[in-house]
Motif scaffolding. Structure first.
Motif, short mmCIF file in Angstrom:
data_model
loop_
_atom_site.label_atom_id
_atom_site.label_comp_id
_atom_site.label_asym_id
_atom_site.label_seq_id
_atom_site.Cartn_x
_atom_site.Cartn_y
_atom_site.Cartn_z
N GLY A 23 0.86 -1.19 0.00
CA GLY A 23 0.00 0.00 0.00
C GLY A 23 0.89 1.23 0.00
N ASN A 24 0.67 2.12 0.99
CA ASN A 24 1.50 3.32 1.06
C ASN A 24 2.66 3.17 2.06
OD1 ASN A 24 0.08 3.28 3.36
ND2 ASN A 24 -0.82 5.32 3.20
N ALA A 51 -13.11 -3.04 13.75
CA ALA A 51 -12.79 -2.57 15.11
C ALA A 51 -11.44 -3.10 15.56
CB ALA A 51 -13.89 -3.01 16.08
N GLN A 52 -11.16 -4.37 15.23
CA GLN A 52 -9.88 -4.94 15.65
C GLN A 52 -8.71 -4.31 14.89
OE1 GLN A 52 -8.90 -9.24 15.23
NE2 GLN A 52 -9.37 -9.27 17.41
N ILE A 53 -8.92 -4.04 13.61
CA ILE A 53 -7.86 -3.38 12.83
C ILE A 53 -7.61 -1.98 13.39
CG2 ILE A 53 -7.23 -2.45 10.54
CD1 ILE A 53 -8.93 -4.79 9.35
N GLN A 54 -8.71 -1.30 13.74
CA GLN A 54 -8.59 0.06 14.29
C GLN A 54 -7.81 0.04 15.61
OE1 GLN A 54 -9.47 2.69 12.41
NE2 GLN A 54 -8.20 3.66 13.97
N ALA A 55 -8.14 -0.93 16.47
CA ALA A 55 -7.44 -1.02 17.77
C ALA A 55 -5.95 -1.28 17.54
CB ALA A 55 -8.06 -2.12 18.62
N ASP A 62 1.56 -0.94 11.62
CA ASP A 62 1.76 -0.29 10.32
C ASP A 62 1.00 -1.02 9.22
OD1 ASP A 62 4.00 1.60 11.12
OD2 ASP A 62 4.87 -0.32 11.71
N ILE A 63 0.83 -2.32 9.40
CA ILE A 63 0.23 -3.19 8.39
C ILE A 63 -0.57 -4.26 9.15
CG2 ILE A 63 0.77 -4.92 6.61
CD1 ILE A 63 3.48 -3.43 6.19
N VAL A 64 -1.74 -4.62 8.64
CA VAL A 64 -2.53 -5.66 9.31
C VAL A 64 -2.92 -6.74 8.31
CG1 VAL A 64 -4.65 -6.18 10.61
CG2 VAL A 64 -3.42 -4.04 11.06
N SER A 85 -7.25 2.58 7.97
CA SER A 85 -6.20 3.49 7.49
C SER A 85 -4.86 2.79 7.24
CB SER A 85 -6.01 4.63 8.49
OG SER A 85 -5.72 4.09 9.76
N VAL A 86 -4.79 1.50 7.55
CA VAL A 86 -3.52 0.78 7.30
C VAL A 86 -3.68 -0.16 6.11
CG1 VAL A 86 -2.48 0.80 9.60
CG2 VAL A 86 -4.18 -0.94 9.03
#
Ligand code: SF4
Length: 369
Positions: A23-24, A51-55, A62-64, A85-86
């Motif tokens: 990604g970026n 929600a889990q990615i946000q937490a 940086d990456i999920v 956002s990741v």
């Protein structure tokens, strides 16, 4: 200036790898070592997964990575990606169609072993989908799922078999003129993982994703990961890491940063230096540090704080930290700011005052960035 500058004797020279984009987020080359985690929700539970990615993102990920085991998960990914956002890595096993769907759904990277997804036509289709959608690939070799012909050749999983598997997969991508890839070579045995990664680092210039797989629970898994990955990172190997724990992904992220912080490879938030405490302590060090860790979780600025029970080690440690407190007895201690003795402070005002001082210092550091 932060006192966290690199001293020459603690400088780690990183292996020179190619840089790719997830990604970026750049991975490899001179990019900061990134910290990853993986969701453990059902991917089809879109709300829960977001929600889990946000937490995890709030904790610094940086990456999920998200598992995509079926078509419903690919569809869910389409809804998840725009809400976070990741960059998202889609974890694909065996089903080439999931790889194509995930790339089209907005995944920034596919974790897929090109040798395990069928014949050449299928491999080409997945690579085309990755290319068309600006998606990189992570080749994820795992000691537990090596190809049969390698197990026949080597009799059992071993570093040489893992590296051969990795290089075979690399060749497939290179033969298809695809170069936006990174590679991992994971094993739950730290000796096997470390040896495999060392050999891999010699054999390719691809960015390396480090991990000790199935490491265990929060405590044992962190220790195992810190030993295995710490040894490699210290040798300059590793461009992105995941601490695999049977625990909340947020814990994986926190532990990832702790490992990088210990080696001075990445700084995020307050690095607390505290003594174990003993009969000489001028205040309750353990309870104070526990409270401060929670109260300072919101600070993202890299900085250091020393909380030391008495003057045996307190002044010396405080000289090397942004903010310091040293117990002195009789209900009060000494505050140090930017390495210099500053003012006396009563123990009962300590937590509030230290939080204020850390926030102020973080703002100062941010202002000169
Ligand atoms: S710094 Fe002081 S209180 Fe802390 S462990 Fe050492 S002697 Fe004990």
């Amino acid at each position: 200036m932060s006192l966290n500058h690199i001293r020459p004797w603690r400088n780690i020279e990183r292996r020179k790898s190619r840089q790719i984009m997830v990604g970026n987020v750049p991975v490899g080359g001179d990019a900061p070592i990134t910290v990853q985690t993986m969701t453990n929700t059902l991917t089809t539970d879109v709300k829960g997964t977001i929600a889990q990615i946000q937490a995890a993102t709030d904790a610094g990920a940086d990456i999920v990575r998200v598992s995509v085991p079926d078509e419903a998960s690919s569809r869910a990914l389409r809804e998840i990606v725009p809400e976070v956002s990741v960059p998202i890595v889609a974890d694909i096993h065996f089903h080439y169609k999931r790889g194509i769907e995930a790339a089209e759904a907005g995944a920034a990277c596919l974790r897929i072993n090109p040798g395990n997804i069928g014949d050449e036509t299928r491999v080409k289709e997945v690579i085309k989908a990755a290319r068309d959608n600006n998606c990189s690939i992570r080749i994820g070799v795992n000691a537990g799922s090596l190809e049969k012909h390698l197990l026949d050749k080597y009799a059992e999983p071993c570093p040489a078999a893992m590296v051969e598997s990795g290089l075979d997969h690399i060749k497939i991508l290179q033969d298809n003129d695809f170069h936006e890839f990174k590679i991992s070579c994971k094993a739950s045995d730290v000796f096997m993982a470390a040896a495999a990664y060392q050999q891999l680092a010699e054999a390719t210039d691809a960015p390396i994703h480090l991990g000790i797989t199935e490491a265990g629970g929060l405590m044992s898994g962190t220790v195992k990961s810190a030993i295995g990955m710490g040894n490699l990172l210290w040798a300059g190997i590793g461009d992105t890491i995941r601490v695999s724990l049977s625990a909340d992904p947020v814990e994986e992220v926190k532990m990832g940063f702790e490992i990088l912080k210990s080696l001075g490879l990445r700084h995020r938030g307050v690095n607390i230096i505290s003594c174990p405490s003993c009969a000489r302590q001028g205040f309750d060090v353990i309870r104070t540090v526990e409270t401060l860790e929670k109260r300072l979780e919101h600070i993202k600025t890299p900085m250091s704080l020393s909380i030391i029970g008495c003057v045996v080690n307190g002044p010396g440690e405080a000289l090397m930290t942004d903010v310091g407190f040293t117990g002195g007895g009789a209900g009060s201690g000494m505050v140090y700011l930017a390495g210099a003795q500053s003012h006396k402070l009563s123990n009962d005002q300590m937590v509030e005052h230290i939080v204020e001082q850390v926030e102020r210092r973080a703002a100062e550091i941010d202002a000169v960035k």
